[in-house]
Design a protein around this motif. Sequence first.
Motif, PDB file in Angstrom:
ATOM      1  N   LEU A  13      18.777 -13.760 -38.469  1.00  0.00           N
ATOM      2  CA  LEU A  13      19.253 -15.075 -38.863  1.00  0.00           C
ATOM      3  C   LEU A  13      19.479 -15.941 -37.633  1.00  0.00           C
ATOM      4  CD1 LEU A  13      21.919 -13.940 -41.494  1.00  0.00           C
ATOM      5  CD2 LEU A  13      19.735 -15.048 -41.999  1.00  0.00           C
ATOM      6  N   ARG A  14      19.335 -17.244 -37.810  1.00  0.00           N
ATOM      7  CA  ARG A  14      19.637 -18.160 -36.718  1.00  0.00           C
ATOM      8  C   ARG A  14      21.131 -18.089 -36.409  1.00  0.00           C
ATOM      9  NH1 ARG A  14      17.399 -23.967 -38.499  1.00  0.00           N
ATOM     10  NH2 ARG A  14      18.434 -24.508 -36.546  1.00  0.00           N
ATOM     11  N   ALA A  16      34.121 -16.485 -35.940  1.00  0.00           N
ATOM     12  CA  ALA A  16      33.149 -16.589 -37.036  1.00  0.00           C
ATOM     13  C   ALA A  16      32.503 -15.259 -37.350  1.00  0.00           C
ATOM     14  CB  ALA A  16      32.073 -17.619 -36.678  1.00  0.00           C
ATOM     15  N   GLY A  17      32.794 -14.226 -36.547  1.00  0.00           N
ATOM     16  CA  GLY A  17      32.159 -12.931 -36.779  1.00  0.00           C
ATOM     17  C   GLY A  17      31.133 -12.642 -35.708  1.00  0.00           C
ATOM     18  N   PRO A  18      30.203 -11.753 -35.982  1.00  0.00           N
ATOM     19  CA  PRO A  18      29.207 -11.395 -34.983  1.00  0.00           C
ATOM     20  C   PRO A  18      28.278 -12.565 -34.688  1.00  0.00           C
ATOM     21  CG  PRO A  18      28.596 -10.491 -37.106  1.00  0.00           C
ATOM     22  CD  PRO A  18      29.966 -11.074 -37.272  1.00  0.00           C
ATOM     23  N   ARG A  19      27.760 -12.586 -33.492  1.00  0.00           N
ATOM     24  CA  ARG A  19      26.838 -13.667 -33.127  1.00  0.00           C
ATOM     25  C   ARG A  19      25.515 -13.523 -33.868  1.00  0.00           C
ATOM     26  NH1 ARG A  19      26.736 -18.814 -32.079  1.00  0.00           N
ATOM     27  NH2 ARG A  19      24.994 -19.468 -30.796  1.00  0.00           N
ATOM     28  N   THR A  20      25.158 -12.301 -34.237  1.00  0.00           N
ATOM     29  CA  THR A  20      23.882 -12.063 -34.895  1.00  0.00           C
ATOM     30  C   THR A  20      24.087 -11.573 -36.323  1.00  0.00           C
ATOM     31  OG1 THR A  20      23.826  -9.807 -34.026  1.00  0.00           O
ATOM     32  CG2 THR A  20      22.681 -11.507 -32.750  1.00  0.00           C
ATOM     33  N   GLY A  21      23.079 -11.782 -37.132  1.00  0.00           N
ATOM     34  CA  GLY A  21      23.045 -11.294 -38.498  1.00  0.00           C
ATOM     35  C   GLY A  21      21.601 -11.168 -38.936  1.00  0.00           C
ATOM     36  N   ALA A  42      20.204 -24.564 -40.544  1.00  0.00           N
ATOM     37  CA  ALA A  42      21.270 -24.256 -39.594  1.00  0.00           C
ATOM     38  C   ALA A  42      22.552 -23.982 -40.369  1.00  0.00           C
ATOM     39  CB  ALA A  42      21.463 -25.432 -38.643  1.00  0.00           C
ATOM     40  N   TYR A  43      23.444 -23.177 -39.783  1.00  0.00           N
ATOM     41  CA  TYR A  43      24.752 -22.950 -40.395  1.00  0.00           C
ATOM     42  C   TYR A  43      25.831 -23.545 -39.499  1.00  0.00           C
ATOM     43  CZ  TYR A  43      28.872 -21.093 -42.568  1.00  0.00           C
ATOM     44  OH  TYR A  43      30.081 -21.013 -43.200  1.00  0.00           O
ATOM     45  N   TYR A  44      26.767 -24.257 -40.150  1.00  0.00           N
ATOM     46  CA  TYR A  44      27.904 -24.849 -39.443  1.00  0.00           C
ATOM     47  C   TYR A  44      29.137 -24.628 -40.296  1.00  0.00           C
ATOM     48  CZ  TYR A  44      30.954 -28.455 -37.400  1.00  0.00           C
ATOM     49  OH  TYR A  44      32.001 -29.134 -36.814  1.00  0.00           O
ATOM     50  N   ARG A  45      30.209 -24.182 -39.675  1.00  0.00           N
ATOM     51  CA  ARG A  45      31.458 -23.947 -40.400  1.00  0.00           C
ATOM     52  C   ARG A  45      32.370 -25.163 -40.310  1.00  0.00           C
ATOM     53  NH1 ARG A  45      36.184 -19.398 -39.342  1.00  0.00           N
ATOM     54  NH2 ARG A  45      37.077 -19.511 -41.425  1.00  0.00           N
ATOM     55  N   GLN A  46      32.891 -25.609 -41.466  1.00  0.00           N
ATOM     56  CA  GLN A  46      33.804 -26.741 -41.465  1.00  0.00           C
ATOM     57  C   GLN A  46      35.038 -26.422 -40.640  1.00  0.00           C
ATOM     58  OE1 GLN A  46      34.245 -26.060 -45.853  1.00  0.00           O
ATOM     59  NE2 GLN A  46      36.319 -26.816 -45.504  1.00  0.00           N
ATOM     60  N   ASP A  91      28.136 -14.010 -44.741  1.00  0.00           N
ATOM     61  CA  ASP A  91      28.398 -14.082 -46.179  1.00  0.00           C
ATOM     62  C   ASP A  91      28.123 -15.466 -46.745  1.00  0.00           C
ATOM     63  OD1 ASP A  91      29.941 -11.470 -47.181  1.00  0.00           O
ATOM     64  OD2 ASP A  91      30.641 -11.917 -45.155  1.00  0.00           O
ATOM     65  N   ALA A  92      28.292 -16.505 -45.945  1.00  0.00           N
ATOM     66  CA  ALA A  92      28.242 -17.881 -46.440  1.00  0.00           C
ATOM     67  C   ALA A  92      26.902 -18.559 -46.202  1.00  0.00           C
ATOM     68  CB  ALA A  92      29.348 -18.690 -45.761  1.00  0.00           C
ATOM     69  N   HIS A  93      26.007 -17.917 -45.478  1.00  0.00           N
ATOM     70  CA  HIS A  93      24.725 -18.482 -45.069  1.00  0.00           C
ATOM     71  C   HIS A  93      23.613 -17.885 -45.928  1.00  0.00           C
ATOM     72  CE1 HIS A  93      21.697 -20.156 -42.505  1.00  0.00           C
ATOM     73  NE2 HIS A  93      21.384 -19.035 -41.898  1.00  0.00           N
ATOM     74  N   LEU A  94      22.696 -18.751 -46.418  1.00  0.00           N
ATOM     75  CA  LEU A  94      21.612 -18.282 -47.302  1.00  0.00           C
ATOM     76  C   LEU A  94      22.181 -17.469 -48.463  1.00  0.00           C
ATOM     77  CD1 LEU A  94      18.749 -17.137 -44.853  1.00  0.00           C
ATOM     78  CD2 LEU A  94      18.901 -19.273 -46.152  1.00  0.00           C
ATOM     79  N   LEU A  95      23.240 -17.981 -49.068  1.00  0.00           N
ATOM     80  CA  LEU A  95      23.973 -17.249 -50.094  1.00  0.00           C
ATOM     81  C   LEU A  95      23.317 -17.437 -51.461  1.00  0.00           C
ATOM     82  CD1 LEU A  95      26.498 -15.699 -51.094  1.00  0.00           C
ATOM     83  CD2 LEU A  95      27.677 -17.912 -51.195  1.00  0.00           C
TER      84      LEU A  95
END
Length: 365
Positions: A127-128, A139-144, A158-162, A333-337
């Motif tokens: 994942l990006r 945010a957790g691990p840098r990679t997924g 792209a994923y961005y957390r509010q 968990d929140a990306h490409l859900l």
Amino acid sequence: MTTPHPVPSAVPYAVVPYAPGAGPSAWPDELRRIARPEVLERWGAVDRTPHAPRLVAVPGDGGWAAAALVTARPGTAYAKIVDAVGDVPAAARAVVAYAEEQGLVQVVWDGWTVSGEDAAAAGFAPLRPPLPGGTDEPAGPRTGYVRWTAGEGVAEPAYYRQSTHFSCGAVTALLAQVRAGVVRPESLDRVSELTLWRDATNFPACEPVGLGVAVRRRWPSSSVEVFLDTEEPVLLDHLDGDEREWRAVLQRASRADADRLGVPVHGRRLSPAELREAVEAPGRCRHVLLLVSLATMQGFDVPHWVLCHGTVPGAVVVEDPWFNTGAGETWVDAHLLPVADASLDAMSLLGGEVRVRGAVLIDGG
């Protein structure tokens, strides 16, 4: 996107209950023989109960050859490998087989311990990395990693957390425009997030008409439509008296602004079929900002905006700009859900005095 890899039809595995809050000494001997103490310590550091944690174990000679801690948000169509221990490829195969047997469309993998080589060998694509956010919370691990078990997946945004508890509407709109090529990924930061929120907010929430108007003002070349199946003020059930009334005045002003700017406000819901058709439209970059309740996925009934941007068989793929680290969630968990169509439709009905459904459709051009 990645093409699914075949999984042997008879992958041996067992699903073992996870004991929330148990320390490493309480784990089965079979697990402690193959898992490093620091991995077990991370597993037990948070209460993962809301995400139905379970162990998928692969039998071996005299014990377990491999195991994976698996979690997932309720009401969704994926499974997440938190870590795999022992024979990592065997654990990954077992989880994929388990996901397919459960009818899930996707398996994701936190990158805490797995190498890119091992993930790729198991059919997972990287994942990006998430965009830098405006919050210091980890945010957790840098990679997924991700592997689709149904369809061919979707193009990855792209994923961005509010950075606040109330700017989800602004973030989903910005993510849609990043994906449409209207906004550069590197320009999505806390300043742009809060500036758009300021233009859209009904203090502190973003209601559908105000959000649609703010998007049209910010990007006049983007086509915007609002779907809201009530003419009454919305998202105000927690307020009364003057605190409610002045926000209702602003919502009426937003409707007048929508009329003046040519933003259609349809007085009906956006149906599941229309939502799917919108984000599937070939040759178009259309996105749906959907207002949902977090009651199913997180256990608390509060309104929240998510970005619907793709589909796979039986599910809509969304970006959720918020995740619950207290329950062991990461950005993975929140990306490409993926959320099953019927489940997403149920989530989009908000409770309160007025039961409403709201959505903003953006055509980035």
